[in-house]
Write an enzyme that holds these catalytic residues in place. Structure first.
Site, PDB file in Angstrom:
ATOM      1  N   ALA A  24      -5.992  -5.649  -9.320  1.00 35.58           N
ATOM      2  CA  ALA A  24      -6.747  -4.404  -9.373  1.00 35.58           C
ATOM      3  C   ALA A  24      -5.812  -3.207  -9.296  1.00 35.58           C
ATOM      4  O   ALA A  24      -4.726  -3.284  -8.732  1.00 35.58           O
ATOM      5  CB  ALA A  24      -7.771  -4.351  -8.233  1.00 35.58           C
ATOM      6  N   VAL A  26      -5.636   0.949  -8.120  1.00 35.76           N
ATOM      7  CA  VAL A  26      -6.255   1.806  -7.113  1.00 35.76           C
ATOM      8  C   VAL A  26      -6.098   3.263  -7.539  1.00 35.76           C
ATOM      9  O   VAL A  26      -4.997   3.700  -7.904  1.00 35.76           O
ATOM     10  CB  VAL A  26      -5.628   1.597  -5.721  1.00 35.76           C
ATOM     11  CG1 VAL A  26      -6.349   2.449  -4.685  1.00 35.76           C
ATOM     12  CG2 VAL A  26      -5.693   0.126  -5.326  1.00 35.76           C
ATOM     13  N   ASP A 135      -2.927 -11.365   5.360  1.00 38.20           N
ATOM     14  CA  ASP A 135      -1.813 -10.693   4.674  1.00 38.20           C
ATOM     15  C   ASP A 135      -1.378  -9.463   5.473  1.00 38.20           C
ATOM     16  O   ASP A 135      -1.164  -8.396   4.914  1.00 38.20           O
ATOM     17  CB  ASP A 135      -2.235 -10.297   3.258  1.00 38.20           C
ATOM     18  CG  ASP A 135      -1.028  -9.972   2.379  1.00 38.20           C
ATOM     19  OD1 ASP A 135       0.090 -10.377   2.735  1.00 38.20           O
ATOM     20  OD2 ASP A 135      -1.207  -9.307   1.343  1.00 38.20           O
TER      21      ASP A 135
END
Length: 698
Positions: A24, A26, A135
């Site tokens: 993705a 941003v 993460d």
């Protein structure tokens, strides 16, 4: 890639791109409904047609949308539009912790603990919702311009019904837990391990494990012991070093049980940094570092080949490991619960052997008597019981160690903090209140009175003075400057005086005051007093070159009338004022009419391009099977005039009716196809630009 100015859902206006992830992009955007900036994560176009990726993308939104916490980047909205899938989230102005560490090198003890506590609170909120981040790394921790720390990118988190997750994705290699590195079962303790590595990097300026490849680093997480952080940070307090060591134990059972337990120790470290209170679980026989088998190394390589890129990676489409991998993992590593059980049995066996040896030796030396009374036979148990009670008393006394509370009133918050920390107590702001006795910033009250006995590590709530109490501002209506100043002094206020023109108020008398009469004020506050200068004379202003509407508004605001006429003008833009009937600086009476001449712009001139010849460049092979040129004509200002497509050359270009422009330029996008020596068709492209093309006046 979305461009600035594009709207999503008729609500979010794209401002610009701020980052990109594995699947993705941003963007920063303006939410015109709520009038705030937001971040929008948009699934990359190449993945939008793959339902597996779309499902993962939506799962991210669903798992993260339920998280609302000051230390988490919150999710506001999720949707899709024209096959584009997006998530709207909180926009945080600031820098990542990674950048902050790179700028500062090593963080101080208090700064590192403060950041770790805020990160821990965000993780705690996620764990309470059964969400494991998986993460945690400095790149996913943002420090806002206000100093607030927020955890972001729950992109690989998954909501679960229990406390464990079968890891589908390994986090960035430098911060991945051993169980992530071997693709084992992952729960909240993996986030604790990663946070421990982040704390290590904050205080030392480096990561504990590094290497030339992701595989090499992953293997270090599995089988090598890291260098104690104090080796690189000699002034590091023992409490924080042991907290880091406990977080980064290779066996999850030896780490903190929950993130809440970690937070308790971090808070205690702030109060007693040099106290050795962190309890490390003893290492059992089965928990010793072992050398990995070649098959395990190959397995890790296979798992990381498409996952890690230098220091960080993100696997968006990893298959579950097969049964052979599970068998291989079982051969090399014991189940954590089995390791714990084996360790406990080993300890129990050792204790039994010691007891037997002591008993035999004592009997041989006559220390134990046989045939005694029943009560005597129980003596060892009684002695042991009494010893245990004494030990419990000592522990209880240690846990309940108290200090005498000191007087904090009149001290500043910083002074009180230093004084309390010296005797083992903490401090917290409970609010503010006005006080005529204590100056602004001094402590007015405290939750524990001076002289009382307080347990160590207790947090004392204090209330801070906001200054003297409030009262109503007096009215200065009808007063001149001297009278107003005298009245303000009676109330302990200071006057700030200025002058304004007034058609109604006599010269020198108050026109207005700020704050107004009746508003709340405190001693020492400043009251702005506006005094009258009498009626304002009308001096003509210069409105030439202004837009007609703006010129009219300015003149009418002065109390003047306005009429207009119009004319062509080559220098003044259309709709702007060419001239005014009354020159600047002249004094006129209210109601005087000013005539403005408004520009109609310059008269239009028209130009044309006649039979402009365009030939193919020499570098395009003559034996090309096809040649195509997209020709675009522009004005010198960059305004596009027209576009043509040519396939035969030379091509003659003609265009008329070009308004008010005598020169321009041409861009040509070439596309040609030819066959190489092996007969394979090859298509190439190029762009040329022809500058300073002169147009002929019509």
């Amino acid at each position: 890639m979305l461009k600035a100015g594009v709207y999503i859902a008729d609500r979010y206006e794209i401002v610009g791109k701020v980052g990109a992830g594995g699947m993705a992009d941003v963007y920063k955007a303006k939410d015109h409904t709520l009038g705030r900036f937001v971040g929008i994560k948009v699934l990359k176009q190449e993945f939008s047609e793959d339902m597996n990726f779309v499902t993962k993308f939506r799962t991210e939104a669903q798992s993260a949308a339920g998280l609302e916490h000051p230390n988490i980047v919150n999710i506001y909205d999720v949707g899709s539009e024209n096959a584009m899938y997006y998530i709207v989230m909180e926009y945080v102005e600031g820098i990542t912790l990674k950048t902050y560490i790179e700028k500062k090198g090593q963080l101080s003890f208090k700064e590192a603990v403060s950041i770790a506590i805020q990160v821990g609170r965000g993780i705690e909120a996620a764990h309470n919702k059964h969400i494991v981040h998986r993460d945690i790394k400095p790149q996913n921790i943002i420090i806002s311009t206000e100093g607030k720390v927020k955890v972001t990118d729950f992109g690989i988190a998954r909501a679960t019904n229990n406390n464990t997750i079968n890891s589908e994705v390994m986090g960035s290699v430098h911060y991945a837990s051993p169980e992530q590195a071997r693709n084992g079962f992952v729960d909240g303790k993996s986030d604790i391990y990663s946070l421990g590595i982040v704390m290590y990097e904050m205080v030392t300026g480096r990561v504990p494990f590094d290497g030339e490849s992701a595989v090499a680093i992953a293997i270090q997480h599995l089988q090598e012991e890291m260098v104690n952080p104090s080796a690189y940070a000699p002034d590091l307090p023992v409490s924080l070093e042991k907290i880091i060591l406990k977080c980064t134990q290779k066996s999850p059972d030896r780490r903190y049980a929950t993130i809440s337990d970690l937070l308790m120790d971090l808070k205690k470290a702030l109060i007693s940094p040099d106290e050795d209170f962190v309890v490390l679980v003893p290492i059992g026989h089965q928990e010793k570092t072992r050398v990995m088998k070649q098959e395990e190394v190959e397995s890790i390589k296979q798992q990381t080949r498409d996952i890690y890129y230098e220091e960080a990676a993100q696997d968006e489409d990893q298959e579950p490991e097969d049964e052979d991998d599970e068998d291989e993992d079982d051969e090399g590593f014991l189940n954590p619960k089995m390791e714990k059980a084996v360790t406990i049995m080993g300890i129990v066996a050792a204790v039994i052997i010691v007891v037997i040896i002591v008993y035999i030796g004592g009997s041989f030396l006559g220390l134990f008597r046989f045939g005694a009374k029943k009560d005597d036979a129980k003596a060892p148990d009684k002695v042991q019981s009494q010893d245990q009670e004494d030990e419990d008393d000592k522990v209880g006394k240690k846990d309940q160690e108290t200090v005498e509370m000191i007087e904090l009133r009149g001290k500043t918050y910083e002074e009180a903090m230093n004084a309390l920390n010296t005797i083992g107590l903490g401090i917290r702001r409970a609010g503010e209140e006005s006080s005529d006795q204590y100056e602004q910033g001094q402590i007015v009250s405290q939750s524990k009175e001076a002289g009382s006995e307080v347990e160590k590590n207790t947090t004392i709530d204090v209330t801070i003075s906001s200054g003297a109490g409030e009262f109503e501002v007096p009215s200065l209506a009808g007063l001149d400057k001297d009278a107003a100043e005298l009245k303000l002094k009676e109330f302990g206020l200071t006057g700030n005086y200025d002058f304004v023109y007034s058609d109604d108020i006599p010269n020198g008398i108050m026109v207005s005051q700020t704050p107004e009469a009746g508003a709340k004020a405190k001693k020492g506050d400043t009251i702005t007093v506006m005094l009258s200068r009498g009626p304002e004379p009308i001096v003509m202003i210069d409105v030439q070159n202004l837009p007609e509407a703006e010129a009219k508004a300015q003149l009418q605001a002065l109390g003047l009338g306005v009429t207009t006429n119009s004319d062509y003008n080559d220098e003044i833009a259309e709709g702007h004022v060419i001239s005014q009937s009354i020159v600047e600086g002249k004094t006129v009476e209210k109601g005087t009419t000013v005539t403005l001449t408004i520009s109609m712009g310059r008269k239009s001139l028209y130009y044309s391009v006649n039979n402009y010849s365009i030939d193919k460049p020499s570098y395009i092979p003559d034996d090309s099977t096809s040649i195509e040129a997209k020709i675009t004509l522009y004005k010198s200002t960059g305004e596009q005039i027209g576009t043509w497509t040519a396939t035969t050359f030379p091509y003659s270009l003609s265009q008329g009716g070009i308004e008010n422009c005598a020169q321009g330029y041409i861009t040509i996008d070439w596309t040609w196809t030819y066959k190489d020596e092996e007969g394979v068709e090859i298509t190439e492209t190029d762009t040329t630009k022809i500058e300073n093309v002169d147009f002929a006046q019509e």
